[in-house]
Motif scaffolding. Structure first.
Motif, PDB file in Angstrom:
ATOM      1  N   UNK A  40       0.840  -1.173   0.000  1.00  0.00           N
ATOM      2  CA  UNK A  40       0.000   0.000   0.000  1.00  0.00           C
ATOM      3  C   UNK A  40       0.890   1.243   0.000  1.00  0.00           C
ATOM      4  N   UNK A  41       0.505   2.226  -0.747  1.00  0.00           N
ATOM      5  CA  UNK A  41       1.279   3.463  -0.836  1.00  0.00           C
ATOM      6  C   UNK A  41       1.445   4.079   0.545  1.00  0.00           C
ATOM      7  N   UNK A  42       2.630   4.577   0.788  1.00  0.00           N
ATOM      8  CA  UNK A  42       2.940   5.270   2.035  1.00  0.00           C
ATOM      9  C   UNK A  42       3.459   6.650   1.676  1.00  0.00           C
ATOM     10  N   UNK A  43       3.101   7.617   2.493  1.00  0.00           N
ATOM     11  CA  UNK A  43       3.468   9.000   2.226  1.00  0.00           C
ATOM     12  C   UNK A  43       4.349   9.545   3.344  1.00  0.00           C
ATOM     13  N   UNK A  44       5.398  10.228   2.962  1.00  0.00           N
ATOM     14  CA  UNK A  44       6.199  11.019   3.897  1.00  0.00           C
ATOM     15  C   UNK A  44       5.635  12.425   3.810  1.00  0.00           C
ATOM     16  N   UNK A  45       5.155  12.924   4.928  1.00  0.00           N
ATOM     17  CA  UNK A  45       4.499  14.230   4.963  1.00  0.00           C
ATOM     18  C   UNK A  45       5.313  15.172   5.835  1.00  0.00           C
ATOM     19  N   UNK A  46       5.585  16.334   5.307  1.00  0.00           N
ATOM     20  CA  UNK A  46       6.274  17.358   6.064  1.00  0.00           C
ATOM     21  C   UNK A  46       5.472  18.643   6.080  1.00  0.00           C
ATOM     22  N   UNK A  47       5.274  19.191   7.268  1.00  0.00           N
ATOM     23  CA  UNK A  47       4.659  20.507   7.418  1.00  0.00           C
ATOM     24  C   UNK A  47       5.767  21.393   7.967  1.00  0.00           C
ATOM     25  N   UNK A  48       6.374  22.152   7.090  1.00  0.00           N
ATOM     26  CA  UNK A  48       7.541  22.946   7.452  1.00  0.00           C
ATOM     27  C   UNK A  48       7.171  24.413   7.599  1.00  0.00           C
ATOM     28  N   UNK A  49       7.781  25.016   8.631  1.00  0.00           N
ATOM     29  CA  UNK A  49       7.539  26.430   8.912  1.00  0.00           C
ATOM     30  C   UNK A  49       8.882  27.127   9.108  1.00  0.00           C
ATOM     31  N   UNK A  50       8.863  28.413   8.929  1.00  0.00           N
ATOM     32  CA  UNK A  50      10.058  29.235   9.154  1.00  0.00           C
ATOM     33  C   UNK A  50      11.268  28.696   8.395  1.00  0.00           C
ATOM     34  N   UNK A  51      11.073  28.418   7.144  1.00  0.00           N
ATOM     35  CA  UNK A  51      12.157  27.911   6.302  1.00  0.00           C
ATOM     36  C   UNK A  51      13.092  29.068   5.972  1.00  0.00           C
ATOM     37  N   UNK A  52      14.351  28.897   6.315  1.00  0.00           N
ATOM     38  CA  UNK A  52      15.367  29.911   6.022  1.00  0.00           C
ATOM     39  C   UNK A  52      16.117  29.476   4.759  1.00  0.00           C
ATOM     40  N   UNK A  53      15.721  30.081   3.631  1.00  0.00           N
ATOM     41  CA  UNK A  53      16.362  29.730   2.368  1.00  0.00           C
ATOM     42  C   UNK A  53      17.778  30.315   2.366  1.00  0.00           C
ATOM     43  N   UNK A  54      18.732  29.447   2.275  1.00  0.00           N
ATOM     44  CA  UNK A  54      20.141  29.817   2.250  1.00  0.00           C
ATOM     45  C   UNK A  54      20.904  28.680   1.601  1.00  0.00           C
ATOM     46  N   UNK A  55      22.214  28.726   1.709  1.00  0.00           N
ATOM     47  CA  UNK A  55      23.025  27.734   0.993  1.00  0.00           C
ATOM     48  C   UNK A  55      22.762  26.312   1.473  1.00  0.00           C
ATOM     49  N   UNK A  56      22.435  26.115   2.762  1.00  0.00           N
ATOM     50  CA  UNK A  56      22.181  24.756   3.241  1.00  0.00           C
ATOM     51  C   UNK A  56      20.867  24.198   2.706  1.00  0.00           C
ATOM     52  N   UNK A  57      19.828  25.004   2.670  1.00  0.00           N
ATOM     53  CA  UNK A  57      18.553  24.531   2.104  1.00  0.00           C
ATOM     54  C   UNK A  57      18.707  24.280   0.614  1.00  0.00           C
ATOM     55  N   UNK A  58      19.426  25.131  -0.076  1.00  0.00           N
ATOM     56  CA  UNK A  58      19.673  24.911  -1.509  1.00  0.00           C
ATOM     57  C   UNK A  58      20.415  23.593  -1.712  1.00  0.00           C
TER      58      UNK A  58
END
Length: 107
Positions: A1-19
């Motif tokens: 059966x299909x399984x889902x990885x779900x993320x509810x992310x907040x306060x994402x700081x876009x920078x070199x690490x997220x990239x």
């Protein structure tokens, strides 16, 4: 059966690490047949308020979803996300195509 990885992310700081995380995550999914089905996107709110971003990744089954998350490839990049976001992440199994809302009453 299909399984889902779900993320509810907040306060994402876009920078070199997220990239770097975004550039690397697709390669971690491939061996486990994971694929994005929701990755942020514009929300069209009907009720309530939802702050942050929703990410949903589909896997063929729970075993592959767990194996992906535990894999060294993913664990190596995970700190790039966790140091730059707040949020909740979980695995949840889907339902069969013949599922009806009342099926949960017999569980």
């Amino acid at each position: 059966m299909t399984c889902y990885a779900v993320g509810h992310l907040r306060n994402v700081e876009i920078g070199k690490e997220i990239v770097a995380y975004l550039e690397a995550i697709d390669a971690t999914l491939a061996p486990f047949e994971g694929q994005f089905i929701i990755h942020s996107g514009q929300k069209h709110m009907l009720e309530g308020a939802f702050a942050g971003d929703l990410i949903v990744i589909a896997f063929p089954d729970l075993a592959r979803a767990r194996a992906w998350y535990a894999s060294s490839a993913y664990q190596d990049i995970l700190p790039l996300r966790t140091k730059n976001t707040e949020g909740d992440v979980f695995l949840i199994e889907g339902v069969d195509s013949d599922h009806r809302a009342t099926d949960i009453l017999s569980s």
